[in-house]
Design an enzyme around this catalytic site. Structure first.
Site, PDB file in Angstrom:
ATOM      1  N   GLY A   1       0.828  -1.132   0.033  1.00 17.60           N
ATOM      2  CA  GLY A   1       0.051   0.018   0.054  1.00 17.60           C
ATOM      3  C   GLY A   1       1.029   1.032   0.050  1.00 17.60           C
ATOM      4  O   GLY A   1       1.946   1.241   0.695  1.00 17.60           O
ATOM      5  N   LYS A   2       0.639   2.243  -0.986  1.00 15.65           N
ATOM      6  CA  LYS A   2       1.315   3.240  -1.036  1.00 15.65           C
ATOM      7  C   LYS A   2       1.470   4.038   0.138  1.00 15.65           C
ATOM      8  O   LYS A   2       2.746   4.582   0.693  1.00 15.65           O
ATOM      9  CB  LYS A   2       0.712   4.341  -1.804  1.00 15.65           C
ATOM     10  CG  LYS A   2       1.324   3.865  -3.364  1.00 15.65           C
ATOM     11  CD  LYS A   2       0.654   4.497  -4.636  1.00 15.65           C
ATOM     12  CE  LYS A   2       1.009   4.081  -5.994  1.00 15.65           C
ATOM     13  NZ  LYS A   2       2.367   3.780  -6.246  1.00 15.65           N
ATOM     14  N   GLY A   3       0.580   4.365   1.041  1.00 16.85           N
ATOM     15  CA  GLY A   3       0.623   4.978   2.295  1.00 16.85           C
ATOM     16  C   GLY A   3       1.457   4.214   3.233  1.00 16.85           C
ATOM     17  O   GLY A   3       2.492   4.991   3.810  1.00 16.85           O
TER      18      GLY A   3
ATOM     19  N   THR B   1       9.489  12.314 -10.970  1.00 19.07           N
ATOM     20  CA  THR B   1      10.520  10.774 -10.954  1.00 19.07           C
ATOM     21  C   THR B   1      10.684  10.350 -12.315  1.00 19.07           C
ATOM     22  O   THR B   1       9.616  10.013 -12.946  1.00 19.07           O
ATOM     23  CB  THR B   1      10.241   9.937  -9.841  1.00 19.07           C
ATOM     24  OG1 THR B   1       8.881   9.301 -10.139  1.00 19.07           O
ATOM     25  CG2 THR B   1      10.025  10.574  -8.276  1.00 19.07           C
TER      26      THR B   1
ATOM     27  N   GLY C   1      12.168   6.965 -13.121  1.00 17.97           N
ATOM     28  CA  GLY C   1      12.919   5.670 -12.833  1.00 17.97           C
ATOM     29  C   GLY C   1      14.383   5.635 -12.748  1.00 17.97           C
ATOM     30  O   GLY C   1      14.959   6.395 -11.983  1.00 17.97           O
TER      31      GLY C   1
ATOM     32  N   VAL D   1       8.584  -2.547  -7.291  1.00 16.26           N
ATOM     33  CA  VAL D   1       7.734  -2.368  -6.448  1.00 16.26           C
ATOM     34  C   VAL D   1       7.919  -1.516  -5.075  1.00 16.26           C
ATOM     35  O   VAL D   1       9.014  -2.062  -4.578  1.00 16.26           O
ATOM     36  CB  VAL D   1       6.963  -3.575  -5.902  1.00 16.26           C
ATOM     37  CG1 VAL D   1       5.794  -3.412  -4.860  1.00 16.26           C
ATOM     38  CG2 VAL D   1       6.214  -4.339  -7.118  1.00 16.26           C
ATOM     39  N   ALA D   2       7.405  -0.474  -4.835  1.00 19.64           N
ATOM     40  CA  ALA D   2       7.772   0.611  -3.580  1.00 19.64           C
ATOM     41  C   ALA D   2       9.013   1.231  -3.922  1.00 19.64           C
ATOM     42  O   ALA D   2       9.167   2.117  -2.945  1.00 19.64           O
ATOM     43  CB  ALA D   2       7.751  -0.429  -2.484  1.00 19.64           C
ATOM     44  N   ALA D   3       9.513   1.461  -4.897  1.00 22.85           N
ATOM     45  CA  ALA D   3      10.621   2.278  -5.203  1.00 22.85           C
ATOM     46  C   ALA D   3      10.229   3.617  -5.351  1.00 22.85           C
ATOM     47  O   ALA D   3      10.988   4.403  -4.514  1.00 22.85           O
ATOM     48  CB  ALA D   3      11.282   2.066  -6.550  1.00 22.85           C
ATOM     49  N   GLY D   4       9.075   4.114  -5.841  1.00 25.48           N
ATOM     50  CA  GLY D   4       8.633   5.338  -5.709  1.00 25.48           C
ATOM     51  C   GLY D   4       8.299   5.909  -4.187  1.00 25.48           C
ATOM     52  O   GLY D   4       8.522   6.738  -3.957  1.00 25.48           O
ATOM     53  N   ASP D   5       7.644   4.812  -3.644  1.00 22.77           N
ATOM     54  CA  ASP D   5       7.123   5.022  -2.315  1.00 22.77           C
ATOM     55  C   ASP D   5       8.475   5.232  -1.166  1.00 22.77           C
ATOM     56  O   ASP D   5       8.432   6.142  -0.545  1.00 22.77           O
ATOM     57  CB  ASP D   5       6.147   3.953  -1.618  1.00 22.77           C
ATOM     58  CG  ASP D   5       4.952   3.544  -2.607  1.00 22.77           C
ATOM     59  OD1 ASP D   5       4.782   4.623  -2.727  1.00 22.77           O
ATOM     60  OD2 ASP D   5       4.592   2.652  -2.536  1.00 22.77           O
TER      61      ASP D   5
ATOM     62  N   ASN E   1      16.880   9.321  -4.267  1.00 24.10           N
ATOM     63  CA  ASN E   1      17.453   8.464  -5.276  1.00 24.10           C
ATOM     64  C   ASN E   1      18.164   7.355  -4.432  1.00 24.10           C
ATOM     65  O   ASN E   1      18.234   6.367  -4.926  1.00 24.10           O
ATOM     66  CB  ASN E   1      18.351   9.337  -6.169  1.00 24.10           C
ATOM     67  CG  ASN E   1      17.367   9.920  -7.366  1.00 24.10           C
ATOM     68  OD1 ASN E   1      16.381   9.598  -7.425  1.00 24.10           O
ATOM     69  ND2 ASN E   1      18.120  10.859  -7.876  1.00 24.10           N
TER      70      ASN E   1
ATOM     71  N   GLY F   1       9.815  -7.322  -3.324  1.00 19.81           N
ATOM     72  CA  GLY F   1       9.033  -7.093  -2.275  1.00 19.81           C
ATOM     73  C   GLY F   1       8.773  -5.553  -2.141  1.00 19.81           C
ATOM     74  O   GLY F   1       9.503  -4.857  -2.775  1.00 19.81           O
TER      75      GLY F   1
END
Length: 303
Positions: free
Chosen positions: A39-41, A223, A225, A251-255, A279, A290
């Protein structure tokens, strides 16, 4: 102590790994399945908690179901030291769920069932006014209702709390939302949805940023990538490159980036140094599988 506030979603992520992502009408056998907390939050709250200094605390406002996934989440977040005062249990609802398909390049496709996330209401935000009074920064996304997002931004502005909006998943937003945002962090897809500008290079990123500045947003971070992030502030923009790594799962890199960004800004870093810090954190995350399990700790980033 400085309080960092995250408002947003929490999901149980069902992750399926393939050689290539399935196309429309195609059935593929997956190579691996695992259940992750996401979940992003929640990801952003965990990132902030793991990357914070000893002088920072992290609070999380969210809605969970009355199921075993919610208990597992609470137990895990408590270990990371997150204040869960603002986490609600919604009777009769399941905790949010995501289905995540990942290929061998680390690229992913994600489908989300909101579950309890859809029941995080403006009244819940109002009930946590004390957290907004205490917070210096608030980070929020778009996996909860737009009314709750609006209420959180209003409350943060009322209490002089700097607002960071990660506009994900991609959505068009009204001026009344954007005018309450101090810092916005779209990726290329989200920037296109918000501005109508396809971000393919620094020139197009600048055009997208200018559109967002005209909506009253002071700092724009797009962002990019593996290429890093384009930052724009006070009419000046540049690309901050990311470390070169071998990605296995984005997954979750942006978060991770967003949680790290909030930590670094709260520590007094300028925008360039804060993005460099973010970064680095997200570059570590993409080398691991994960969602929350991929998010690094501060000591790992320092090394």
């Amino acid at each position: 102590m400085s309080t960092l506030l995250v408002v947003g979603s929490a999901n149980a992520d069902h992750v399926l790994t393939f050689d290539n992502l399935p196309q429309a009408g195609e059935t593929l056998m997956c190579q691996e399945y695992r259940l992750e907390l996401g979940g992003k939050g929640a990801n952003q709250a965990v990132a902030a908690a793991r990357l914070r200094s000893s002088k920072q605390t992290v609070s999380f406002i969210s809605a969970l179901g009355d199921d075993s996934n919610a208990k597992k989440m609470r137990d895990t977040w408590t270990i990371d030291g997150i204040d869960l005062t603002g986490c609600y249990e919604i009777p009769g609802q399941s905790t949010g769920t995501a289905m995540i398909f990942v290929n061998q390049l680390g690229e992913n496709s994600i489908g989300v069932v909101p579950g309890a996330n859809a029941y995080l209401l403006p009244k819940h935000i109002q009930q946590q006014q004390t957290l907004f009074i205490q917070a210096k920064y608030m980070l929020i996304q778009l996996e909860t209702s737009i009314d709750s997002v609006h209420e959180a931004l209003l409350l943060a502005r009322q209490h002089q709390c700097t607002t960071i909006l990660n506009p994900a998943p991609a959505a068009t937003l009204p001026e009344e939302i954007l005018s309450l945002v101090d810092i916005i962090t779209p990726n290329e897809t989200e920037a296109l949805t918000l501005t109508g500008v396809e971000v393919v290079d620094q020139s197009s990123a600048s055009k997208a940023a200018e559109y967002l500045h005209r909506q009253g947003i002071n700092k724009v971070i797009i962002t990019l990538g593996s290429k890093g992030a384009y930052i724009s502030e006070q009419g000046s923009g540049q690309i901050i490159p990311a470390p070169i790594v071998s990605a296995v799962d984005t997954v979750a890199a942006g978060d991770t980036f967003n949680g790290a960004l909030m930590v670094a800004l709260d520590e007094g870093n300028n925008l360039i140094d804060a993005v460099i810090f973010a970064n680095k954190a997200s570059s570590i995350a993409v080398t691991r599988h994960g969602a929350q399990s991929s998010i690094p700790y501060r000591e790992q980033l320092n090394r």
